[in-house]
Design an enzyme around this catalytic site. Structure first.
Site, PDB file in Angstrom:
ATOM      1  N   LYS A 105       0.836  -1.199   0.000  1.00 53.21           N
ATOM      2  CA  LYS A 105       0.000   0.000   0.000  1.00 53.21           C
ATOM      3  C   LYS A 105       0.863   1.238   0.000  1.00 53.21           C
ATOM      4  O   LYS A 105       1.828   1.331   0.754  1.00 53.21           O
ATOM      5  CB  LYS A 105      -0.897   0.033   1.232  1.00 53.21           C
ATOM      6  CG  LYS A 105      -1.826   1.237   1.215  1.00 53.21           C
ATOM      7  CD  LYS A 105      -2.479   1.489   2.540  1.00 53.21           C
ATOM      8  CE  LYS A 105      -1.549   2.236   3.457  1.00 53.21           C
ATOM      9  NZ  LYS A 105      -2.261   2.790   4.631  1.00 53.21           N
TER      10      LYS A 105
ATOM     11  N   GLY B 201      -3.033  11.619  14.407  1.00 56.51           N
ATOM     12  CA  GLY B 201      -2.253  12.441  13.476  1.00 56.51           C
ATOM     13  C   GLY B 201      -0.773  12.113  13.385  1.00 56.51           C
ATOM     14  O   GLY B 201      -0.161  12.263  12.322  1.00 56.51           O
TER      15      GLY B 201
ATOM     16  N   LYS C 151       5.974  14.339  13.982  1.00 55.12           N
ATOM     17  CA  LYS C 151       4.639  14.828  14.337  1.00 55.12           C
ATOM     18  C   LYS C 151       4.253  14.405  15.751  1.00 55.12           C
ATOM     19  O   LYS C 151       4.594  13.316  16.200  1.00 55.12           O
ATOM     20  CB  LYS C 151       3.598  14.291  13.345  1.00 55.12           C
ATOM     21  CG  LYS C 151       3.754  14.851  11.933  1.00 55.12           C
ATOM     22  CD  LYS C 151       2.589  14.412  11.065  1.00 55.12           C
ATOM     23  CE  LYS C 151       2.939  14.424   9.591  1.00 55.12           C
ATOM     24  NZ  LYS C 151       1.973  13.668   8.783  1.00 55.12           N
TER      25      LYS C 151
END
Lengths: 331, 331
Positions: free
Chosen positions: A78, A233, A239
């Site tokens: 993917k 997130g 992050k």
């Protein structure tokens, strides 16, 4: 090229996004994700750590996940890419596709041109699985940090596991927050816009964080007893949406896949900073198998960090392949 | 799915294997691979270590490589799978495809349905680049261990860098060796079949090893002064074709990419066994930039371990995209 080579393999089947929508119209994605997390914890998935590419100018990142379920006929690769300027170009924020290949011969069988939709759906359904086992019984309001596609889909999937229809949303962009309010009101939610992440945490006891933030939006002082947080997130090393002190204070710190979580996202940061130990972690699949490992009282603080697992992508692709086969039989 | 999502991205372009053959008919693959290795050594490629999936029953492996060249418009994800029973099914031994995606938006731009051909071609051309800088000037015979597609393509590419047309081949299967002999005689080579790998090394001073062997085929005693060996087969941790003592005895031990070589193939094994130190390694790109780092006398023993790099795949995909653009302009 030489003459005596075998004939090329049959071309793989291309499945468009509208076809994927139709094929999965009746699909119980939450049940499939429970199966995926159970498979992760039981060890019946073969999926080495995936890859990541970071881009500048414009800023973006691509994630490559691959693997297979021991019992399956296929393996998958993917690709999903997030580019933050895409909206300006009228493109989906997420791009990508899912390749389905034969684990008997290696050849490509199908190419699912999902533009990230399968990932969005499986991520949203994972949030619902998490809420089923970790959210308080009485949800006062659903808090949402972020106003993008995933901020919408999380809430849509949560409808299947909580009767709460009150949303408190915060977004960096006031315009996007108003757009979110208007869209979700249309879909039957009662939406109020909060001026800050902490104002969200004041009212909501089921909070979903779905932003690309690189510094914490919520601090420990913001979090009331009885709150559950699903953190979505933080899918790269840089992050983060939660102060690690929140994880230290939580009664339950859950993850989708222990091994991956150690190196990424909120949990990775908290462990590297030695704010929590890895012995504090419980996998969502372990909770699905034994719900007693989930929330045990209305006053517990629970956090789950969902970085995403190849197992989810594998189960989504399997669902598409099953639906394709059924459609072929009916045709 | 929600109504307000942006329209799906345009479907990627599918490029079939016959189209790829036509697009690259005049392509100077050896020059492109020199550029690829130079880019690796200069650091202008972004390509984290790729992934690998191993399969049992039937036995096979899939390799996933991804990355981009700093100056390029695209990033790529390449899947290549080798399943040893495919020939029995009339399928190519290698399967797979190359995805070309935009590094501006993340969306898929083209899907190159190459069934492993681009990988075969770039691997063969890498062997020719290696021979250009490392093989002795006077090649007495080209030795080939292995009788598959890559054993043919290596020799075809070598025609561009050496006038030698004498082949000495060994294969585990006598039938396959005779088939190889017959095919390569048709293409203008003089072929003799050797009874053992060591008999190949007795006659040939440019040897290419292209087998899936899991234990060494050649020992140090087999290798004469002045020999160059290009080792191709050992693309997983468990595969190996050369006794590590050969690497210890070699005057030059070259690799395609230092960082990757440390963990895989002949060099990885020799370093893990502390038979050689990593300071012994030179990258092919460093040799291309400064040929004085290549062979310096007819008596040196040289070995290169070519595990394959994403840089090669990136340059191949770029060549296809350039040829597609040119064809579009002419149409």
């Amino acid at each position: 090229m030489s003459n005596q080579d075998p004939a090329p393999a049959a071309a793989p089947r291309l499945v468009s996004l509208p076809e994927l929508h139709a094929l999965l119209a009746d699909f119980d994605c939450i049940a499939a994700m429970e199966q995926a997390f159970r498979a992760v914890s039981e060890g019946s998935i073969v999926a080495p750590p995936g890859g990541e590419l970071l881009f500048d100018d414009p800023a973006g990142d691509a994630h490559i996940k691959f693997g297979y379920r021991q019992a399956s006929e296929h393996y998958i690769v993917k690709i999903i890419a997030g580019f933050y300027d895409n909206a300006k170009l009228g493109l989906p924020g997420l791009g990508g596709l899912v390749l389905v290949l034969s684990r008997r011969t290696g050849v490509p069988v199908a190419i699912l041109l999902d533009d990230g939709w399968l990932t969005n759906l499986r991520t949203a359904a994972a949030g619902a699985v998490a809420a089923r086992y970790l959210a308080p019984k009485s949800v006062t309001a659903i808090g949402v940090l972020g106003t993008g596609v995933q901020a919408r889909m999380q809430v849509e999937q949560l409808q299947k596991v909580t009767p709460c229809r009150d949303l408190v949303v915060w977004g960096r962009s006031a315009f996007n927050a108003r757009q979110y309010e208007s869209d979700m009101e249309t879909r039957g939610f009662h939406v109020s816009i909060a001026p800050s992440p902490s104002a969200v945490a004041e009212r909501a006891n089921l909070i979903v964080t779905v932003t690309p933030a690189k510094s914490p939006l919520l601090t420990k002082a913001d979090i009331r007893r009885g709150t559950h947080i699903t953190a979505i997130g933080a899918d790269t090393a840089e992050k983060t949406e939660l102060d690690p002190a929140i994880l230290a204070a939580a009664d339950i710190v859950a993850v989708d896949e222990r091994e991956l979580a150690l190196g990424r996202g909120e949990v990775g940061k908290a462990i590297q900073a030695r704010v929590i130990g890895s012995d504090r972690l419980v996998e969502l699949g372990e909770i699905v198998v034994d719900p007693a490992r989930g929330r045990r009282s209305e006053s517990q603080i629970t956090v789950i960090d969902l970085g995403g697992t190849a197992a989810q992508d594998i189960l989504m692709a399997e669902a598409v392949m099953i639906a394709l086969t059924q459609r072929d039989r009916q045709a």
